[in-house]
Scaffold this motif. Structure first.
Motif, PDB file in Angstrom:
ATOM      1  N   ALA A   7       0.852  -1.249  -0.018  1.00 49.47           N
ATOM      2  CA  ALA A   7       0.110   0.002  -0.030  1.00 49.47           C
ATOM      3  C   ALA A   7       0.861   1.258  -0.031  1.00 49.47           C
ATOM      4  CB  ALA A   7      -0.948  -0.045   1.330  1.00 49.47           C
ATOM      5  N   ASN A   8       0.393   2.200  -0.692  1.00 52.74           N
ATOM      6  CA  ASN A   8       1.232   3.484  -0.966  1.00 52.74           C
ATOM      7  C   ASN A   8       0.363   4.673  -0.227  1.00 52.74           C
ATOM      8  OD1 ASN A   8       3.019   2.778  -2.750  1.00 52.74           O
ATOM      9  ND2 ASN A   8       1.789   2.551  -4.447  1.00 52.74           N
ATOM     10  N   LEU A   9      -0.677   4.279   0.464  1.00 54.32           N
ATOM     11  CA  LEU A   9      -1.419   5.189   1.406  1.00 54.32           C
ATOM     12  C   LEU A   9      -2.437   4.300   2.386  1.00 54.32           C
ATOM     13  CD1 LEU A   9      -3.989   7.265  -0.707  1.00 54.32           C
ATOM     14  CD2 LEU A   9      -2.992   5.112  -1.347  1.00 54.32           C
ATOM     15  N   LEU A  10      -2.958   5.047   3.285  1.00 56.14           N
ATOM     16  CA  LEU A  10      -3.750   4.446   4.447  1.00 56.14           C
ATOM     17  C   LEU A  10      -5.183   4.084   3.832  1.00 56.14           C
ATOM     18  CD1 LEU A  10      -2.516   6.019   7.575  1.00 56.14           C
ATOM     19  CD2 LEU A  10      -1.857   3.793   6.800  1.00 56.14           C
ATOM     20  N   GLU A  11      -5.528   4.653   2.777  1.00 53.25           N
ATOM     21  CA  GLU A  11      -6.896   4.565   2.319  1.00 53.25           C
ATOM     22  C   GLU A  11      -7.395   3.085   2.070  1.00 53.25           C
ATOM     23  OE1 GLU A  11      -9.783   6.705   2.097  1.00 53.25           O
ATOM     24  OE2 GLU A  11      -8.989   7.767   0.242  1.00 53.25           O
ATOM     25  N   GLY A  12      -8.289   2.767   2.876  1.00 47.89           N
ATOM     26  CA  GLY A  12      -8.825   1.258   2.878  1.00 47.89           C
ATOM     27  C   GLY A  12      -8.636   0.559   4.104  1.00 47.89           C
ATOM     28  N   PHE A  13      -7.426   1.148   4.815  1.00 47.34           N
ATOM     29  CA  PHE A  13      -7.327   0.491   5.931  1.00 47.34           C
ATOM     30  C   PHE A  13      -7.763   1.050   7.112  1.00 47.34           C
ATOM     31  CE2 PHE A  13      -3.937  -0.782   2.751  1.00 47.34           C
ATOM     32  CZ  PHE A  13      -3.924  -2.295   3.166  1.00 47.34           C
ATOM     33  N   LEU A  14      -8.356   2.147   7.346  1.00 54.14           N
ATOM     34  CA  LEU A  14      -9.066   3.131   8.246  1.00 54.14           C
ATOM     35  C   LEU A  14     -10.413   2.739   8.647  1.00 54.14           C
ATOM     36  CD1 LEU A  14      -7.781   6.697   6.997  1.00 54.14           C
ATOM     37  CD2 LEU A  14      -6.492   5.095   8.658  1.00 54.14           C
ATOM     38  N   PHE A  15     -10.331   1.309   9.270  1.00 54.20           N
ATOM     39  CA  PHE A  15     -11.506   0.553   9.348  1.00 54.20           C
ATOM     40  C   PHE A  15     -12.627   1.516  10.119  1.00 54.20           C
ATOM     41  CE2 PHE A  15     -13.890  -2.498  11.910  1.00 54.20           C
ATOM     42  CZ  PHE A  15     -14.146  -3.478  10.778  1.00 54.20           C
ATOM     43  N   PRO A  16     -13.715   1.541   9.429  1.00 57.79           N
ATOM     44  CA  PRO A  16     -15.089   1.980   9.924  1.00 57.79           C
ATOM     45  C   PRO A  16     -15.433   1.525  11.296  1.00 57.79           C
ATOM     46  CG  PRO A  16     -15.293   1.398   7.752  1.00 57.79           C
ATOM     47  CD  PRO A  16     -14.018   0.693   8.229  1.00 57.79           C
ATOM     48  N   ASP A  17     -15.812   2.497  12.324  1.00 56.95           N
ATOM     49  CA  ASP A  17     -15.817   2.117  13.663  1.00 56.95           C
ATOM     50  C   ASP A  17     -16.062   3.390  14.507  1.00 56.95           C
ATOM     51  OD1 ASP A  17     -16.691   0.556  15.909  1.00 56.95           O
ATOM     52  OD2 ASP A  17     -14.962  -0.752  15.726  1.00 56.95           O
ATOM     53  N   THR A  18     -16.484   3.205  15.955  1.00 55.96           N
ATOM     54  CA  THR A  18     -16.501   4.395  16.792  1.00 55.96           C
ATOM     55  C   THR A  18     -15.138   4.432  17.570  1.00 55.96           C
ATOM     56  OG1 THR A  18     -18.829   4.460  16.937  1.00 55.96           O
ATOM     57  CG2 THR A  18     -17.548   5.538  18.627  1.00 55.96           C
ATOM     58  N   TYR A  19     -14.625   5.703  17.575  1.00 57.79           N
ATOM     59  CA  TYR A  19     -13.059   5.614  18.253  1.00 57.79           C
ATOM     60  C   TYR A  19     -13.191   6.784  19.205  1.00 57.79           C
ATOM     61  CZ  TYR A  19     -11.364   2.754  14.523  1.00 57.79           C
ATOM     62  OH  TYR A  19     -11.078   1.756  13.447  1.00 57.79           O
ATOM     63  N   TYR A  20     -12.239   6.687  20.130  1.00 55.22           N
ATOM     64  CA  TYR A  20     -12.091   7.725  21.292  1.00 55.22           C
ATOM     65  C   TYR A  20     -11.076   8.359  21.308  1.00 55.22           C
ATOM     66  CZ  TYR A  20     -16.923   6.073  22.740  1.00 55.22           C
ATOM     67  OH  TYR A  20     -18.358   6.014  22.816  1.00 55.22           O
TER      68      TYR A  20
END
Length: 339
Positions: free
Chosen positions: A163-176
Motif C-alpha cells: 500500500a502507498n497510502l492508508l486509504e482502505g485500512f482506516l477501519f470504520p468504527d467508533t473511536y475515542y
C-alpha cells in the motif's frame, strides 16, 4: 474595664465583619464569569505551560472572574500544579456554570475523550477533515502520515503490504481520542482495530490490498449486502476477461480529489480524465482503494456470487441494483432508469 471590654467587642466584631466581607468577596470572585459567552471556547494547554501562564490564558478567554482568586484557590486546594495539558472545549451552555472550583477540577482531570465515528465509505481526506474539525489532529496530519511515514508503519503492520497510502485500512468504527492527539497514535489505534476485526477475515487472502480495493468500490456503488456479492462476482468476471471495470465511483474520487461529500454530478468530460483511478480508461483495478470499506463489504468481496450478469446500474429512485446479461439489455435499462 468596661470601656476596654467594649472596645475589644467592637474590635472583634469589626474583624469578623472584615473577614466575612473578604470571604464573601473571595467566594464571589470564584463564581462563574459575568460575561455572556455565546460561542464555544477551545483552549490549548501545552505540555510546558506554567501555572501563571495557564491562569493568564483562562483570564484572557474570560473563563474566570478573577485571576488572583483563581490562583489563590488553586494553590490552597493543591490543584495549581496538577493541571493536565491538552485541548479543552467549553460549550456555551457550560459557561454560566463554570465556577473556579469546577474549572480547576476539569483541568486536574484533563481533557475528555472525543467520540469519532468513521462511517463505511468515508475516504482518507474526509476522515482527516473530521478529526481536524474535532480538534484531535491538525489539518492534513493524517494525510501526511500516508505519504511520509508509511514505511515505518509497515514494519509494525505487515498487512499494509504494498500500500502507498492508508486509504482502505482506516477501519470504520467508533473511536475515542483525546484532543490534540499525536497523529501517529491516532493511526495506530485505527490500524490496531483493523488488525483485530478485519484481518482475521483476510489473513488467508493472497492479496489483502486487492480485496480492499474491490471492497472500496462496492462500498461506494452498492448499498445492499446481497447485491454486493453479485456485483463482486461481476467485477471478478470483468477482471478475468480484461474488461474495464467502469465504476462511476472512481470518477467521482478523481473529480473531487479524494472526496465524495458535496461532489457535483459527473459530466461526460469527467470520464475522460486521465488518471490511474479511471476504470473507464484503464482495465484492471485502480491503484488503491477509493474509500474505507466495512467488514460486511469486505466479506462480500470474499464471498462473490457467480451469475450470468455482466452489467449493473443503480435505480436512482429505489436504490435497487438493476442487473443485465448483455450490453444491449444494459443500454435499454440505462434509458429506462437513468434517462
Amino acid at each position: 474595664k468596661i470601656l476596654i471590654m467594649r472596645l475589644s467587642t467592637i474590635s472583634i466584631i469589626s474583624s469578623l465583619i472584615i473577614t466575612g466581607t473578604i470571604t464573601a468577596i473571595f467566594i464571589y470572585q470564584l463564581q462563574p464569569p459575568l460575561a455572556d459567552q455565546r460561542a464555544e471556547i477551545s483552549i490549548d494547554v501545552p505540555q510546558k505551560l506554567s501555572f501563571t501562564e495557564i491562569s493568564e490564558k483562562l483570564d484572557q478567554f474570560g473563563l474566570i472572574r478573577s485571576k488572583m482568586a483563581f490562583k489563590i484557590y488553586s494553590l490552597i486546594t493543591g490543584r495549581a500544579h496538577r493541571f493536565k495539558p491538552g485541548k479543552y472545549f467549553f460549550p456555551p451552555a457550560d459557561k454560566s456554570e463554570l465556577s473556579t472550583p469546577k474549572l480547576t477540577k476539569i483541568l486536574v482531570r484533563g481533557p475528555k475523550e472525543i467520540p469519532i465515528i468513521i462511517y463505511p465509505g468515508m475516504t482518507l481526506k474526509e476522515i482527516d477533515e473530521r478529526l481536524t474539525n474535532s480538534g484531535i489532529i491538525q489539518k492534513n496530519e493524517l494525510i501526511n502520515i500516508s505519504n511520509d511515514k508509511l514505511n515505518s508503519l509497515k514494519d509494525e503492520y505487515s498487512f499494509l503490504g504494498r500500500a502507498n497510502l492508508l486509504e482502505g485500512f482506516l477501519f470504520p468504527d467508533t473511536y475515542y481520542f483525546f484532543p490534540v492527539t499525536n497523529p501517529n497514535l491516532v493511526v495506530k489505534k485505527i490500524l490496531d482495530n483493523f488488525e483485530l476485526k478485519a484481518l482475521p477475515f483476510l489473513k488467508n487472502n493472497d492479496n489483502i490490498l486487492n480485496t480492499l480495493i474491490l471492497a472500496s468500490l462496492l462500498e461506494k456503488e452498492i448499498p445492499d449486502n446481497d447485491e454486493m456479492k453479485i456485483v463482486a462476482g461481476i467485477l471478478e468476471k470483468r477482471l478475468s476477461a480484461g474488461m474495464p471495470l467502469q465504476i462511476d465511483a472512481t470518477i467521482v474520487y478523481i473529480k473531487c480529489n479524494g472526496r465524495f461529500s458535496n461532489c457535483p454530478a459527473l459530466s461526460k468530460k469527467d470520464y475522460k480524465i486521465d488518471s490511474p483511478y479511471n476504470t473507464y480508461f484503464y482495465p484492471g483495478m485502480p491503484i488503491a482503494p477509493i474509500s474505507n470499506p466495512s467488514l460486511e463489504t469486505i466479506r462480500a468481496v470474499m464471498e462473490p456470487i457467480k451469475t450470468d450478469y455482466w452489467y449493473y446500474l443503480s435505480d436512482p429512485e429505489t436504490k435497487k441494483t438493476i442487473f443485465s446479461k448483455t450490453l444491449e439489455e444494459h443500454n435499454k435499462n440505462r434509458v429506462l432508469y437513468l434517462q
